[in-house]
Design an enzyme around this catalytic site. Structure first.
Site, PDB file in Angstrom:
ATOM      1  N   ARG A 135      64.993  63.713  19.386  1.00 48.98           N
ATOM      2  CA  ARG A 135      65.341  64.332  20.669  1.00 48.98           C
ATOM      3  C   ARG A 135      66.613  65.174  20.598  1.00 48.98           C
ATOM      4  O   ARG A 135      67.295  65.383  21.601  1.00 48.98           O
ATOM      5  CB  ARG A 135      65.469  63.269  21.771  1.00 48.98           C
ATOM      6  CG  ARG A 135      64.151  62.581  22.086  1.00 48.98           C
ATOM      7  CD  ARG A 135      64.223  61.833  23.388  1.00 48.98           C
ATOM      8  NE  ARG A 135      62.885  61.346  23.747  1.00 48.98           N
ATOM      9  CZ  ARG A 135      62.628  60.084  24.057  1.00 48.98           C
ATOM     10  NH1 ARG A 135      63.583  59.176  24.033  1.00 48.98           N
ATOM     11  NH2 ARG A 135      61.403  59.722  24.385  1.00 48.98           N
ATOM     12  N   LYS A 157      68.561  80.779  19.358  1.00 47.88           N
ATOM     13  CA  LYS A 157      67.113  80.921  19.514  1.00 47.88           C
ATOM     14  C   LYS A 157      66.422  80.376  18.259  1.00 47.88           C
ATOM     15  O   LYS A 157      66.654  80.853  17.152  1.00 47.88           O
ATOM     16  CB  LYS A 157      66.732  82.390  19.738  1.00 47.88           C
ATOM     17  CG  LYS A 157      67.078  82.878  21.125  1.00 47.88           C
ATOM     18  CD  LYS A 157      66.874  84.366  21.285  1.00 47.88           C
ATOM     19  CE  LYS A 157      65.420  84.747  21.330  1.00 47.88           C
ATOM     20  NZ  LYS A 157      65.249  86.170  21.685  1.00 47.88           N
ATOM     21  N   GLU A 199      68.377  95.559  11.937  1.00 48.94           N
ATOM     22  CA  GLU A 199      69.011  94.799  13.014  1.00 48.94           C
ATOM     23  C   GLU A 199      70.469  95.212  13.189  1.00 48.94           C
ATOM     24  O   GLU A 199      71.015  95.131  14.291  1.00 48.94           O
ATOM     25  CB  GLU A 199      68.917  93.303  12.732  1.00 48.94           C
ATOM     26  CG  GLU A 199      67.499  92.738  12.761  1.00 48.94           C
ATOM     27  CD  GLU A 199      66.970  92.510  14.166  1.00 48.94           C
ATOM     28  OE1 GLU A 199      67.660  92.863  15.149  1.00 48.94           O
ATOM     29  OE2 GLU A 199      65.855  91.969  14.288  1.00 48.94           O
ATOM     30  N   LYS A 240      76.489  90.225  19.213  1.00 50.41           N
ATOM     31  CA  LYS A 240      75.491  89.217  19.573  1.00 50.41           C
ATOM     32  C   LYS A 240      76.129  88.129  20.435  1.00 50.41           C
ATOM     33  O   LYS A 240      75.547  87.677  21.434  1.00 50.41           O
ATOM     34  CB  LYS A 240      74.897  88.614  18.298  1.00 50.41           C
ATOM     35  CG  LYS A 240      73.853  87.514  18.516  1.00 50.41           C
ATOM     36  CD  LYS A 240      72.552  88.076  19.042  1.00 50.41           C
ATOM     37  CE  LYS A 240      71.455  87.005  19.134  1.00 50.41           C
ATOM     38  NZ  LYS A 240      70.846  86.706  17.824  1.00 50.41           N
ATOM     39  N   GLU A 250      68.423  84.042  27.889  1.00 49.86           N
ATOM     40  CA  GLU A 250      67.669  85.293  27.922  1.00 49.86           C
ATOM     41  C   GLU A 250      66.864  85.457  29.201  1.00 49.86           C
ATOM     42  O   GLU A 250      65.661  85.726  29.190  1.00 49.86           O
ATOM     43  CB  GLU A 250      66.737  85.412  26.704  1.00 49.86           C
ATOM     44  CG  GLU A 250      66.287  86.844  26.428  1.00 49.86           C
ATOM     45  CD  GLU A 250      65.444  86.984  25.175  1.00 49.86           C
ATOM     46  OE1 GLU A 250      64.269  87.328  25.304  1.00 49.86           O
ATOM     47  OE2 GLU A 250      65.982  86.736  24.078  1.00 49.86           O
ATOM     48  N   ARG A 254      70.467  89.594  27.943  1.00 50.83           N
ATOM     49  CA  ARG A 254      70.247  89.297  26.527  1.00 50.83           C
ATOM     50  C   ARG A 254      68.937  89.903  26.022  1.00 50.83           C
ATOM     51  O   ARG A 254      68.766  90.127  24.818  1.00 50.83           O
ATOM     52  CB  ARG A 254      70.265  87.782  26.296  1.00 50.83           C
ATOM     53  CG  ARG A 254      70.151  87.401  24.815  1.00 50.83           C
ATOM     54  CD  ARG A 254      70.357  85.918  24.569  1.00 50.83           C
ATOM     55  NE  ARG A 254      70.115  85.598  23.177  1.00 50.83           N
ATOM     56  CZ  ARG A 254      70.281  84.392  22.633  1.00 50.83           C
ATOM     57  NH1 ARG A 254      70.704  83.379  23.386  1.00 50.83           N
ATOM     58  NH2 ARG A 254      70.032  84.190  21.363  1.00 50.83           N
ATOM     59  N   ASN A 258      66.251  92.752  22.249  1.00 51.09           N
ATOM     60  CA  ASN A 258      64.881  92.941  21.795  1.00 51.09           C
ATOM     61  C   ASN A 258      64.489  94.416  21.691  1.00 51.09           C
ATOM     62  O   ASN A 258      63.290  94.728  21.610  1.00 51.09           O
ATOM     63  CB  ASN A 258      63.903  92.219  22.740  1.00 51.09           C
ATOM     64  CG  ASN A 258      64.011  90.711  22.627  1.00 51.09           C
ATOM     65  OD1 ASN A 258      63.926  90.159  21.539  1.00 51.09           O
ATOM     66  ND2 ASN A 258      64.220  90.048  23.742  1.00 51.09           N
ATOM     67  N   HIS A 261      61.613  95.411  19.540  1.00 51.83           N
ATOM     68  CA  HIS A 261      60.892  94.210  19.146  1.00 51.83           C
ATOM     69  C   HIS A 261      59.516  94.073  19.796  1.00 51.83           C
ATOM     70  O   HIS A 261      58.643  93.409  19.243  1.00 51.83           O
ATOM     71  CB  HIS A 261      61.725  92.962  19.460  1.00 51.83           C
ATOM     72  CG  HIS A 261      62.872  92.757  18.517  1.00 51.83           C
ATOM     73  ND1 HIS A 261      63.854  93.713  18.315  1.00 51.83           N
ATOM     74  CD2 HIS A 261      63.197  91.708  17.717  1.00 51.83           C
ATOM     75  CE1 HIS A 261      64.730  93.254  17.435  1.00 51.83           C
ATOM     76  NE2 HIS A 261      64.365  92.050  17.055  1.00 51.83           N
ATOM     77  N   HIS A 265      57.112  93.243  17.020  1.00 46.96           N
ATOM     78  CA  HIS A 265      56.415  91.957  16.963  1.00 46.96           C
ATOM     79  C   HIS A 265      54.898  92.149  16.995  1.00 46.96           C
ATOM     80  O   HIS A 265      54.154  91.426  16.321  1.00 46.96           O
ATOM     81  CB  HIS A 265      56.838  91.072  18.132  1.00 46.96           C
ATOM     82  CG  HIS A 265      58.190  90.436  17.943  1.00 46.96           C
ATOM     83  ND1 HIS A 265      58.839  89.747  18.950  1.00 46.96           N
ATOM     84  CD2 HIS A 265      59.006  90.375  16.870  1.00 46.96           C
ATOM     85  CE1 HIS A 265      59.996  89.295  18.497  1.00 46.96           C
ATOM     86  NE2 HIS A 265      60.117  89.671  17.242  1.00 46.96           N
ATOM     87  N   HIS A 279      59.898  91.639   9.120  1.00 49.36           N
ATOM     88  CA  HIS A 279      60.346  91.694  10.515  1.00 49.36           C
ATOM     89  C   HIS A 279      61.236  92.910  10.770  1.00 49.36           C
ATOM     90  O   HIS A 279      61.027  93.658  11.737  1.00 49.36           O
ATOM     91  CB  HIS A 279      61.091  90.406  10.870  1.00 49.36           C
ATOM     92  CG  HIS A 279      61.749  90.457  12.210  1.00 49.36           C
ATOM     93  ND1 HIS A 279      61.028  90.467  13.390  1.00 49.36           N
ATOM     94  CD2 HIS A 279      63.059  90.524  12.575  1.00 49.36           C
ATOM     95  CE1 HIS A 279      61.864  90.543  14.414  1.00 49.36           C
ATOM     96  NE2 HIS A 279      63.105  90.574  13.947  1.00 49.36           N
TER      97      HIS A 279
END
Length: 381
Positions: A135, A157, A199, A240, A250, A254, A258, A261, A265, A279
């Protein structure tokens, strides 16, 4: 809120520290040479009496694990290692289960820590495993790729891919420390380093025109490993951090991170996460497409997309759909992949668009017909 870059007095003069002051969960990003050699002493000081489970991949295990292992041994730190296959396909349910069961089999307790030693794939996967094992265990990012050092290792993330799309299963789980050893970048294949550079460029294109122009002037030095490389990594981490502090989960600003992206993606998905398209390569194509689409909508100057394309191409990156090796399918396949993007809300498409270099913004409710027509044209250019 701004993020400051400081000199790290405990390392060489080329080292930097960026602090992430999240309330109750603050952590440092240390950037510099020989940090893996210093890791044992750093961890013994910051996390006394803890045990560590290292998650890495086959390539990183060969190139970097001996350095980290020797450092931990010298500091008397107990540790075990889980080695996974290299590549995007590792971000899967089956590998997640393997990591979780490995951590449990090693009898690591909730107060012990997971070390993610690798690129973005390992960082995302190991961080997610830490988030759900017992947990919630703490974890440390030790990014070994440029992409991971400037982007994915910072901000919490974590996650894995689904057959439905990239990063659709995961959690926000902040690391306790990020050690970005710049020496690890010297062992990267040129293609992987270039993919990470996409990036880096992204941060200039979002909201820092001056940084983008600085990159145009200093790209060669960054690739050659001069002090400009350390500066670029530190500036990206600070950028960042600024977005993370403003919007950790996000739900707003934020999402600007992307940029490129949504297209990228989708392209990764339709190429099957097979290695045909890394990527960062997908992001490079996606950023050029985002600027071209913005120009098509009358939002941005038409010459920006071409200028960015020239810069990325000079860095060894693909910039057009036609640069992707092999078949990528038709427009329907790309649109279906876009429809699974995390930013889709109630079926409405959200894109990061731009009014020019350094002027990105979030646009909700983008007309799918306009996107389809644009993609169709892009497939034939």
């Amino acid at each position: 809120m701004a993020a400051d870059i400081e000199a790290d007095g405990d390392a060489s003069s080329s080292a930097h520290r960026v602090h992430v002051p999240l309330e109750g969960r603050s952590y440092d990003i240390l950037i510099g040479p020989r940090l893996l050699e210093r890791a044992g002493a750093l961890l013994a000081e910051r996390f006394p009496g803890r045990r560590f489970g290292i998650v890495t991949d086959t390539e990183v295990a060969r190139a970097q694990l001996p350095r980290l292992g020797a450092s931990l041994d010298a500091a008397g730190i107990a540790h075990g290692t889980i080695v996974l296959p290299n590549g995007e396909a590792t971000k899967s349910f089956s590998r997640l289960e393997e990591v979780v069961e490995g951590l449990l089999a090693a009898r690591l307790e909730r107060g012990d820590l997971v070390i993610a030693l690798g690129g973005g794939v390992i960082g995302d996967l190991a961080g997610f495993a830490a988030a759900i094992t017992r947990r919630g265990m703490d974890f440390i990012q030790m990014p070994t790729s440029l992409l991971a050092q400037v982007d994915s290792s910072v901000g919490g993330k974590t996650g894995i891919n689904s057959p439905h799309g990239k990063n659709l299963v995961g959690a926000f789980h902040q690391p306790r420390l990020v050690l970005a050893d710049l020496d690890t970048l010297d062992t990267l294949p040129p293609r992987e380093f270039a993919a990470g550079y996409a990036e880096v460029v992204k941060y200039g294109l979002i909201d820092d025109e001056a940084f983008y122009f600085w990159l145009e002037a200093n790209r060669r030095a960054i690739f050659e490993g001069g002090p400009e490389r350390a500066e670029a990594v530190a500036r990206c981490c600070a950028a960042k951090t600024r977005f993370v502090l403003a919007d950790e989960k996000e739900t707003g600003v934020r999402a600007l991170l992307n940029l490129g992206h949504t297209f990228g993606h989708a392209l990764e998905k339709i190429t099957g996460y097979s290695g045909r398209l890394l990527h960062g390569e997908g992001v490079a194509i996606g950023m050029v497409m985002a600027h071209a689409f913005s120009a098509r909508l009358g939002l941005a100057p038409g010459q920006d997309a071409e200028r960015i394309s020239r810069h990325l191409s000079a860095a060894g990156l693909p910039t057009r759909l036609g640069d992707i090796p092999g078949e990528i399918g038709g427009t329907d396949a790309i649109m279906d992949a876009i429809a699974q993007d995390k930013k889709v809300s109630r079926g409405a498409l959200t894109f990061i668009l731009t009014r020019g270099i350094g002027q990105a913004f979030i646009e909700k409710g983008v007309d799918p017909g306009a996107v389809r027509s644009f993609i169709e044209d892009q497939r034939h250019t």
